[in-house]
Design a protein around this motif. Structure first.
Motif, PDB file in Angstrom:
ATOM      1  N   VAL A 189     101.523  32.048  44.447  1.00  0.00           N
ATOM      2  CA  VAL A 189     100.478  31.769  43.463  1.00  0.00           C
ATOM      3  C   VAL A 189      99.512  30.740  44.047  1.00  0.00           C
ATOM      4  N   ILE A 190      98.309  30.740  43.519  1.00  0.00           N
ATOM      5  CA  ILE A 190      97.296  29.776  43.957  1.00  0.00           C
ATOM      6  C   ILE A 190      97.335  28.587  43.017  1.00  0.00           C
ATOM      7  N   ARG A 191      97.397  27.396  43.590  1.00  0.00           N
ATOM      8  CA  ARG A 191      97.337  26.162  42.810  1.00  0.00           C
ATOM      9  C   ARG A 191      96.139  25.361  43.315  1.00  0.00           C
ATOM     10  N   GLU A 192      95.322  24.894  42.357  1.00  0.00           N
ATOM     11  CA  GLU A 192      94.102  24.163  42.713  1.00  0.00           C
ATOM     12  C   GLU A 192      93.853  23.058  41.701  1.00  0.00           C
ATOM     13  N   SER A 193      93.041  22.108  42.091  1.00  0.00           N
ATOM     14  CA  SER A 193      92.748  20.993  41.200  1.00  0.00           C
ATOM     15  C   SER A 193      91.882  21.449  40.035  1.00  0.00           C
ATOM     16  N   GLY A 194      92.118  20.836  38.872  1.00  0.00           N
ATOM     17  CA  GLY A 194      91.353  21.171  37.679  1.00  0.00           C
ATOM     18  C   GLY A 194      91.807  22.485  37.079  1.00  0.00           C
ATOM     19  N   GLY A 195      91.532  22.686  35.828  1.00  0.00           N
ATOM     20  CA  GLY A 195      91.842  23.959  35.172  1.00  0.00           C
ATOM     21  C   GLY A 195      93.315  24.120  34.846  1.00  0.00           C
ATOM     22  N   ASP A 196      93.676  25.363  34.531  1.00  0.00           N
ATOM     23  CA  ASP A 196      95.040  25.645  34.102  1.00  0.00           C
ATOM     24  C   ASP A 196      95.958  26.038  35.258  1.00  0.00           C
ATOM     25  N   ARG A 197      95.481  26.011  36.481  1.00  0.00           N
ATOM     26  CA  ARG A 197      96.300  26.356  37.641  1.00  0.00           C
ATOM     27  C   ARG A 197      96.593  25.133  38.510  1.00  0.00           C
ATOM     28  N   SER A 198      96.663  23.972  37.886  1.00  0.00           N
ATOM     29  CA  SER A 198      96.852  22.755  38.674  1.00  0.00           C
ATOM     30  C   SER A 198      98.299  22.250  38.670  1.00  0.00           C
ATOM     31  N   ALA A 199      99.125  22.739  37.782  1.00  0.00           N
ATOM     32  CA  ALA A 199     100.507  22.245  37.694  1.00  0.00           C
ATOM     33  C   ALA A 199     101.361  22.841  38.806  1.00  0.00           C
ATOM     34  N   VAL A 200     102.162  21.990  39.433  1.00  0.00           N
ATOM     35  CA  VAL A 200     103.111  22.429  40.460  1.00  0.00           C
ATOM     36  C   VAL A 200     104.496  21.927  40.075  1.00  0.00           C
ATOM     37  N   THR A 201     105.500  22.612  40.571  1.00  0.00           N
ATOM     38  CA  THR A 201     106.882  22.290  40.231  1.00  0.00           C
ATOM     39  C   THR A 201     107.627  21.840  41.483  1.00  0.00           C
ATOM     40  N   GLY A 202     108.408  20.782  41.342  1.00  0.00           N
ATOM     41  CA  GLY A 202     109.220  20.304  42.451  1.00  0.00           C
ATOM     42  C   GLY A 202     110.193  21.367  42.918  1.00  0.00           C
ATOM     43  N   GLY A 203     110.393  21.447  44.228  1.00  0.00           N
ATOM     44  CA  GLY A 203     111.307  22.430  44.792  1.00  0.00           C
ATOM     45  C   GLY A 203     110.625  23.688  45.276  1.00  0.00           C
ATOM     46  N   THR A 204     109.338  23.858  44.944  1.00  0.00           N
ATOM     47  CA  THR A 204     108.597  25.018  45.437  1.00  0.00           C
ATOM     48  C   THR A 204     107.980  24.666  46.795  1.00  0.00           C
ATOM     49  N   ARG A 205     107.517  25.671  47.522  1.00  0.00           N
ATOM     50  CA  ARG A 205     107.033  25.463  48.887  1.00  0.00           C
ATOM     51  C   ARG A 205     105.557  25.809  49.005  1.00  0.00           C
ATOM     52  N   VAL A 206     104.809  24.923  49.681  1.00  0.00           N
ATOM     53  CA  VAL A 206     103.398  25.176  49.973  1.00  0.00           C
ATOM     54  C   VAL A 206     103.344  26.123  51.175  1.00  0.00           C
ATOM     55  N   LEU A 207     102.652  27.248  51.017  1.00  0.00           N
ATOM     56  CA  LEU A 207     102.579  28.232  52.092  1.00  0.00           C
ATOM     57  C   LEU A 207     101.350  28.067  52.978  1.00  0.00           C
ATOM     58  N   SER A 208     100.268  27.601  52.398  1.00  0.00           N
ATOM     59  CA  SER A 208      99.050  27.462  53.191  1.00  0.00           C
ATOM     60  C   SER A 208      98.217  26.300  52.672  1.00  0.00           C
ATOM     61  N   ASP A 209      97.392  25.780  53.535  1.00  0.00           N
ATOM     62  CA  ASP A 209      96.412  24.753  53.192  1.00  0.00           C
ATOM     63  C   ASP A 209      97.062  23.413  52.845  1.00  0.00           C
ATOM     64  N   ARG A 210      96.288  22.559  52.171  1.00  0.00           N
ATOM     65  CA  ARG A 210      96.701  21.185  51.867  1.00  0.00           C
ATOM     66  C   ARG A 210      96.306  20.839  50.439  1.00  0.00           C
ATOM     67  N   ILE A 211      97.243  20.209  49.711  1.00  0.00           N
ATOM     68  CA  ILE A 211      96.944  19.752  48.353  1.00  0.00           C
ATOM     69  C   ILE A 211      97.412  18.312  48.198  1.00  0.00           C
ATOM     70  N   VAL A 212      96.754  17.610  47.302  1.00  0.00           N
ATOM     71  CA  VAL A 212      97.158  16.260  46.931  1.00  0.00           C
ATOM     72  C   VAL A 212      97.606  16.333  45.478  1.00  0.00           C
ATOM     73  N   ILE A 213      98.787  15.781  45.219  1.00  0.00           N
ATOM     74  CA  ILE A 213      99.431  15.933  43.908  1.00  0.00           C
ATOM     75  C   ILE A 213      99.665  14.569  43.273  1.00  0.00           C
ATOM     76  N   ARG A 214      99.373  14.475  41.961  1.00  0.00           N
ATOM     77  CA  ARG A 214      99.747  13.292  41.186  1.00  0.00           C
ATOM     78  C   ARG A 214     101.049  13.653  40.465  1.00  0.00           C
ATOM     79  N   ILE A 215     102.079  12.861  40.694  1.00  0.00           N
ATOM     80  CA  ILE A 215     103.388  13.107  40.081  1.00  0.00           C
ATOM     81  C   ILE A 215     103.292  12.825  38.581  1.00  0.00           C
ATOM     82  N   THR A 216     103.736  13.788  37.773  1.00  0.00           N
ATOM     83  CA  THR A 216     103.639  13.653  36.315  1.00  0.00           C
ATOM     84  C   THR A 216     104.992  13.494  35.637  1.00  0.00           C
ATOM     85  N   SER A 217     106.072  13.609  36.385  1.00  0.00           N
ATOM     86  CA  SER A 217     107.405  13.533  35.771  1.00  0.00           C
ATOM     87  C   SER A 217     108.069  12.200  36.086  1.00  0.00           C
ATOM     88  N   GLU A 218     108.833  11.741  35.122  1.00  0.00           N
ATOM     89  CA  GLU A 218     109.621  10.525  35.312  1.00  0.00           C
ATOM     90  C   GLU A 218     110.824  10.853  36.186  1.00  0.00           C
TER      91      GLU A 218
END
Length: 191
Positions: A132-161
């Motif tokens: 799936v594509i994950r990008e900043s802004g919008g409804d496709r910005s959430a990522v889940t721990g344990g998943t793998r980035v396949l391409s490119d580079r993203i910067v993530i703000r941690i939202t979970s305690e």
């Protein structure tokens, strides 16, 4: 074996039936003795197999929980602090930490993409083989721990305690999983 059978009313009744049938071998007429023996063998086989299957399922659940714990513990996060990257273990991440993930990295915790766009493999949590594509802004910005980035580079703000990530909830579910009782088990439990 006895303790497991006592917890499950259906298997307890089967075990009592097997014991009574085994005693019945001695009192059965000679013409019925062969039949009663076969019945006792099948009942004991059922009790043993059910206990073995339950132990296997319990062991598999514990192994899955241990695997999830190990994956969480072994994952390293590249945290941005004061404009510099630092590597820390994923369990030490705090809410609102900024993390960098590039191609091949495992996302260390649940969060939102605040910069960049990447293709992410979420098969570990969704079972879906297509990335799936994950990008900043919008409804496709959430990522889940344990998943793998396949391409490119993203910067993530941690939202979970800490201790409240998707993986933590999965571990709790696996460890606390209980089989749903059948109607017969419910009736025998009430009886």
């Amino acid at each position: 074996m006895l303790f497991r059978s006592v917890k499950n009313p259906v298997m307890f009744v089967t075990m009592v039936g097997a014991a009574l049938t085994t005693v019945g071998i001695l009192t059965a007429e000679s013409g019925l003795r062969n039949f009663v023996t076969q019945l006792a063998v099948w009942l004991w086989f059922t009790v043993l197999f059910a206990n073995f299957a339950e132990a296997m399922a319990e062991g598999r659940g514990k192994a899955q929980a241990a695997s999830l714990r190990r994956a969480r513990k072994d994952t390293m996060a590249r945290v941005l602090r004061n404009g510099r990257e630092q590597q820390i273990p994923a369990p030490m991440l705090q809410k609102d930490d900024i993390v960098v993930c590039e191609s091949g990295d495992i996302i260390p915790a649940d969060g939102d993409v605040i910069e960049g766009i990447a293709s992410v493999d979420e098969a570990a949590i969704t079972g879906e083989s297509a990335p799936v594509i994950r990008e900043s802004g919008g409804d496709r910005s959430a990522v889940t721990g344990g998943t793998r980035v396949l391409s490119d580079r993203i910067v993530i703000r941690i939202t979970s305690e800490q201790g409240n990530t998707f993986i933590d909830r999965m571990i709790a579910m696996v460890e606390g999983a209980k089989r749903q009782k059948t109607p017969n088990e419910i009736a025998l439990g009430i009886l």
